[in-house]
Design an enzyme around this catalytic site. Structure first.
Site, mmCIF file in Angstrom:
data_model
loop_
_atom_site.group_PDB
_atom_site.id
_atom_site.type_symbol
_atom_site.label_atom_id
_atom_site.label_comp_id
_atom_site.label_asym_id
_atom_site.label_seq_id
_atom_site.Cartn_x
_atom_site.Cartn_y
_atom_site.Cartn_z
ATOM 1 N N GLY A 16 0.826 -1.215 0.000
ATOM 2 C CA GLY A 16 0.000 0.000 0.000
ATOM 3 C C GLY A 16 0.851 1.252 0.000
ATOM 4 N N GLU A 35 11.219 2.860 5.439
ATOM 5 C CA GLU A 35 10.940 1.449 5.734
ATOM 6 C C GLU A 35 12.061 0.932 6.627
ATOM 7 O OE1 GLU A 35 8.550 -1.121 5.233
ATOM 8 O OE2 GLU A 35 10.082 -2.070 6.500
ATOM 9 N N CYS A 43 3.483 -8.663 2.353
ATOM 10 C CA CYS A 43 3.064 -9.460 1.197
ATOM 11 C C CYS A 43 4.262 -10.014 0.434
ATOM 12 C CB CYS A 43 2.189 -8.618 0.269
ATOM 13 S SG CYS A 43 1.795 -9.469 -1.259
ATOM 14 N N CYS A 48 2.207 -13.184 1.336
ATOM 15 C CA CYS A 48 1.574 -13.775 0.153
ATOM 16 C C CYS A 48 2.554 -14.401 -0.840
ATOM 17 C CB CYS A 48 0.782 -12.715 -0.616
ATOM 18 S SG CYS A 48 -0.033 -11.508 0.411
ATOM 19 N N LYS A 51 4.663 -17.384 0.545
ATOM 20 C CA LYS A 51 3.653 -18.415 0.845
ATOM 21 C C LYS A 51 3.180 -19.096 -0.431
ATOM 22 C CE LYS A 51 -0.384 -17.665 0.368
ATOM 23 N NZ LYS A 51 -1.315 -16.953 1.216
ATOM 24 N N TYR A 177 -6.825 -18.097 8.100
ATOM 25 C CA TYR A 177 -6.146 -18.223 6.808
ATOM 26 C C TYR A 177 -4.753 -18.846 6.975
ATOM 27 C CZ TYR A 177 -8.848 -14.486 4.275
ATOM 28 O OH TYR A 177 -9.784 -13.718 3.642
ATOM 29 N N ILE A 178 -3.956 -18.223 7.851
ATOM 30 C CA ILE A 178 -2.540 -18.594 7.904
ATOM 31 C C ILE A 178 -2.383 -20.019 8.428
ATOM 32 C CG2 ILE A 178 -0.325 -18.018 8.998
ATOM 33 C CD1 ILE A 178 -1.078 -15.072 8.749
ATOM 34 N N GLU A 181 -3.645 -22.501 5.657
ATOM 35 C CA GLU A 181 -2.760 -22.531 4.485
ATOM 36 C C GLU A 181 -1.464 -23.284 4.811
ATOM 37 O OE1 GLU A 181 -4.164 -18.548 2.051
ATOM 38 O OE2 GLU A 181 -2.323 -18.410 3.206
ATOM 39 N N ARG A 198 -9.452 -23.703 18.428
ATOM 40 C CA ARG A 198 -10.292 -23.622 19.622
ATOM 41 C C ARG A 198 -11.789 -23.642 19.326
ATOM 42 N NH1 ARG A 198 -8.978 -17.339 21.426
ATOM 43 N NH2 ARG A 198 -9.854 -16.328 19.580
ATOM 44 N N ASP A 345 -3.154 -2.786 6.461
ATOM 45 C CA ASP A 345 -3.431 -3.588 7.659
ATOM 46 C C ASP A 345 -3.372 -2.771 8.945
ATOM 47 O OD1 ASP A 345 -3.508 -5.652 5.864
ATOM 48 O OD2 ASP A 345 -1.992 -6.891 6.852
ATOM 49 N N ALA A 383 -9.158 -15.402 -1.695
ATOM 50 C CA ALA A 383 -8.893 -16.840 -1.758
ATOM 51 C C ALA A 383 -8.085 -17.270 -0.553
ATOM 52 C CB ALA A 383 -8.128 -17.175 -3.036
ATOM 53 N N HIS A 477 -16.667 -26.623 -21.651
ATOM 54 C CA HIS A 477 -16.663 -28.049 -21.354
ATOM 55 C C HIS A 477 -15.408 -28.725 -21.881
ATOM 56 C CE1 HIS A 477 -18.483 -31.886 -20.430
ATOM 57 N NE2 HIS A 477 -18.139 -32.308 -21.637
ATOM 58 N N GLU A 482 -17.657 -25.137 -15.135
ATOM 59 C CA GLU A 482 -18.894 -25.103 -15.925
ATOM 60 C C GLU A 482 -20.113 -25.338 -15.029
ATOM 61 O OE1 GLU A 482 -19.698 -28.454 -18.714
ATOM 62 O OE2 GLU A 482 -17.805 -29.265 -17.988
HETATM 63 P P1 NDP Z 1 -7.065 -14.846 11.548
HETATM 64 O O1 NDP Z 1 -7.605 -13.748 12.382
HETATM 65 O O2 NDP Z 1 -7.681 -15.159 10.239
HETATM 66 O O3 NDP Z 1 -7.035 -16.189 12.403
HETATM 67 C C1 NDP Z 1 -6.507 -16.236 13.691
HETATM 68 C C2 NDP Z 1 -6.852 -17.594 14.262
HETATM 69 O O4 NDP Z 1 -6.218 -17.758 15.515
HETATM 70 C C3 NDP Z 1 -8.338 -17.774 14.487
HETATM 71 O O5 NDP Z 1 -8.661 -19.097 14.157
HETATM 72 C C4 NDP Z 1 -8.487 -17.498 15.974
HETATM 73 O O6 NDP Z 1 -9.569 -18.177 16.563
HETATM 74 C C5 NDP Z 1 -7.200 -18.067 16.500
HETATM 75 N N1 NDP Z 1 -6.766 -17.464 17.756
HETATM 76 C C6 NDP Z 1 -6.681 -16.153 18.072
HETATM 77 N N2 NDP Z 1 -6.214 -15.997 19.313
HETATM 78 C C7 NDP Z 1 -5.999 -17.244 19.804
HETATM 79 C C8 NDP Z 1 -5.526 -17.755 21.027
HETATM 80 N N3 NDP Z 1 -5.171 -16.945 22.011
HETATM 81 N N4 NDP Z 1 -5.435 -19.091 21.185
HETATM 82 C C9 NDP Z 1 -5.792 -19.914 20.185
HETATM 83 N N5 NDP Z 1 -6.253 -19.497 18.993
HETATM 84 C C10 NDP Z 1 -6.348 -18.172 18.806
HETATM 85 O O7 NDP Z 1 -5.526 -14.498 11.419
HETATM 86 P P2 NDP Z 1 -4.389 -15.033 10.493
HETATM 87 O O8 NDP Z 1 -3.174 -14.750 11.285
HETATM 88 O O9 NDP Z 1 -4.631 -16.419 10.005
HETATM 89 O O10 NDP Z 1 -4.474 -14.064 9.238
HETATM 90 C C11 NDP Z 1 -4.480 -12.650 9.429
HETATM 91 C C12 NDP Z 1 -5.102 -11.954 8.269
HETATM 92 O O11 NDP Z 1 -4.181 -11.943 7.196
HETATM 93 C C13 NDP Z 1 -6.348 -12.626 7.706
HETATM 94 O O12 NDP Z 1 -7.504 -12.262 8.379
HETATM 95 C C14 NDP Z 1 -6.342 -12.146 6.297
HETATM 96 O O13 NDP Z 1 -6.984 -10.890 6.247
HETATM 97 C C15 NDP Z 1 -4.875 -12.001 5.983
HETATM 98 N N6 NDP Z 1 -4.383 -13.143 5.189
HETATM 99 C C16 NDP Z 1 -4.897 -13.355 3.952
HETATM 100 C C17 NDP Z 1 -4.473 -14.415 3.191
HETATM 101 C C18 NDP Z 1 -5.074 -14.642 1.840
HETATM 102 O O14 NDP Z 1 -5.685 -13.726 1.309
HETATM 103 N N7 NDP Z 1 -4.935 -15.830 1.264
HETATM 104 C C19 NDP Z 1 -3.452 -15.337 3.672
HETATM 105 C C20 NDP Z 1 -2.992 -15.036 4.996
HETATM 106 C C21 NDP Z 1 -3.442 -13.979 5.715
HETATM 107 P P3 NDP Z 1 -11.083 -17.599 16.513
HETATM 108 O O15 NDP Z 1 -11.607 -17.912 15.151
HETATM 109 O O16 NDP Z 1 -11.762 -18.392 17.582
HETATM 110 O O17 NDP Z 1 -10.980 -16.153 16.822
#
Ligand code: NDP
Length: 494
Positions: A16, A35, A43, A48, A51, A177-178, A181, A198, A345, A383, A477, A482
């Protein structure tokens, strides 16, 4: 003599910030960017891009096994992490150089240093004060660990790309997501993966049917997924297999935390010099909420991210921060201090690279082109790069049925390519349609290449296409997608 040193000072060289700096400079603005780590940001350097390259690397395991089913005489091969990691970091170095070159070519002055906000028009870079008519905060976010004893034994996503070797046994904590993935990537690379989440189902906030299918497919890949499970204790495993007491001296392990936090400007800039990874040097004993005890070589916390606003001087300058430390902005990305804007972010709106870029472009339109442009955060396709991928745009079935009466069109099947190879993989295509307007409110695809498919389906949904518009489109096809134009009858209405 201009009133300020610059028209724009950008703090943060991620997607950004770099885009905003370049586009503003192209308008003739005098622009600087600071920076503290590597140009390219999350990213490009630790998100991204690396990854996705790991997704490709991991995909070959299945690819080779499918190729054998198609008649190719392939002998089993080994994945060599150090070979891949070396090539990966060469590529990241190349990309960083491209970013720097583009900034330089645009006339943007680069400061390889941490910058903080001193007041509405002043930035401190190192020990030097620089003034600017506008300040753009684009400092991104960083992974966070749960607040528990010995959390530094675990690594976070930033550390993965620097691992000396791949673990044999990996525990991933989280269900976002992370977490998902990397569970699929690591399983693809031959690592025995256990995942604790959890909640009741992974990928909270996404369509339930899609979440269910992805979880099932992850288990098919031998990912040992435990739902309703969290980590409660962790400790280094001692030589006699007795875990050291919680909080006992873990010596060099503390290095793990440092690598996940914002790095100092003195830190090495060339990633070809691979850092030692964060986390434990030895096995880690873990106790989970169900009382089960197990030992892993590596624990990855994928438990969310936090905006990088600590020590930035923002609140002292009058900028409001939200509960998670995010910069609070209006629809033009402007903070309560008129000369200070924030994108990406660090604002914790929609944390996706292309959104940060859009926000940066809209900022330049508004501030440097005299064309006030709010950022459109509606109907953003995205995605999740699990195996199979999950592409989605619009509403989940659950959210849509709360809003209005809907029809649900959904199909799940074994795609030709992998079914031929005797693989169990299933895909899913789903459309959620408004009964009143016939518009497609949501589109969900779980399939190989779903990220590519949703980009194109997203155009139709963003244009307001109706189910009948989809139906009028002739199928290509034989393809998986499709099905998106051949689902005739709703599987349910609500
Ligand atoms: P997310 O917020 O998506 O997921 C965090 C996960 O950790 C959730 O499952 C959450 O549970 C869990 N969590 C949080 N705190 C605790 C804890 N204290 N103990 C146990 N579990 C916990 O974050 P990510 O780090 O995966 O990704 C961050 C952001 O980065 C995403 O939201 C997305 O916007 C972006 N991203 C996008 C990608 C893509 O476009 N392909 C790839 C990677 C990242 P709960 O659900 O219960 O809160």
């Amino acid at each position: 003599m201009p009133e300020f040193d610059y028209d724009l000072f950008v703090i943060g060289g991620g997607s950004g910030g770099v885009r905003a700096a370049r586009v503003a400079a192209a308008q003739g603005a005098r622009v600087a960017i600071a920076e503290e780590s590597r140009m390219g940001g999350t990213c490009v350097i630790r998100g991204c891009v690396p990854k996705k390259l790991m997704v490709f690397a991991a995909g070959y395991r299945e690819g080779f096994s499918e190729a054998r089913a198609y008649g190719w005489d392939l002998q089993g091969g080994e994945f060599h992490w150090p070979v891949f990691r070396g090539r990966l970091h060469e590529e990241l170095d190349r990309l960083e150089a491209v970013y720097r070159k583009m900034l330089g070519a645009s006339g943007v002055e680069i400061f390889d240093a941490r910058a903080t906000v001193a007041d509405a028009h002043t930035v401190t870079v190192g020990a030097v004060a620089k003034t600017a008519k506008h300040i753009l905060v684009a400092t991104g976010g960083r992974p966070t660990r749960p607040d528990m004893a010995n959390a530094d034994l675990a690594i976070v996503s930033d550390d993965i790309f620097h691992l000396e070797q791949l673990p044999k046994r990996l525990l991933i904590v989280g269900g976002g997501y992370i977490a998902c993935e990397f569970a699929c990537i690591m399983a693809g690379l031959g690592v025995a993966v256990t995942q604790f989440y959890r909640g009741a189902q992974i990928l909270r906030g996404f369509d339930e049917e899609a979440r269910g299918l992805i979880a099932e497919m992850m288990r098919e890949q031998n990912i040992d997924l435990h739902l309703g499970t969290n980590i409660v204790e962790m400790a280094p495993e001692s030589a006699d297999n007795t875990p050291l007491p919680i909080g006992s001296d873990i010596g060099g392990h503390a290095s793990g935390r440092a690598s996940s936090e914002v790095r100092s400007s003195s830190e090495v800039r060339s990633s070809s010099e691979v850092r030692a990874s964060g986390g434990s040097d030895g096995p880690i004993w873990v106790k989970s909420t169900n009382g089960h005890e197990s030992v892993f070589d590596t624990v990855l916390f994928a438990t969310g991210r936090t905006p990088n606003t600590d020590g930035m001087g923002l609140e002292a300058a009058g900028v409001t921060l939200g509960r998670r430390g995010e910069v609070v902005v209006d629809k033009y990305s402007q903070t309560g201090v008129p000369s200070i804007y924030a994108i990406g972010d660090v604002t914790n709106r929609v944390n996706l690279t292309p959104v940060a870029i859009r926000e940066g472009m809209a900022f330049v339109e508004t501030v440097f082109k005299g064309n006030p442009t709010p950022v459109d955060h509606e109907l953003i396709p995205s995605a999740v790069f699990t195996t199979p991928e999950y592409g989605s745009i619009g509403m989940t079935e659950e959210a849509a049925r709360e809003q209005e009466e809907i029809e649900v069109y959904c199909t799940s099947f074994r795609p030709m390519q992998t079914a031929f190879a005797g693989k169990p993989w299933r895909v899913m295509m789903k459309l959620i349609v408004s009964r009143a307007t016939r518009k497609v409110l949501g589109c969900h695809i779980v399939a190989p290449g779903a990220g590519e498919m949703i980009q194109l389906a997203g155009i139709a949904v963003k244009m307001g296409a109706t189910k009948e518009d989809f139906d009028r489109t002739v199928a290509v096809h034989p393809t998986m997608s499709e099905e998106m134009v051949t689902m005739r009858d709703p599987i349910r209405t609500a």
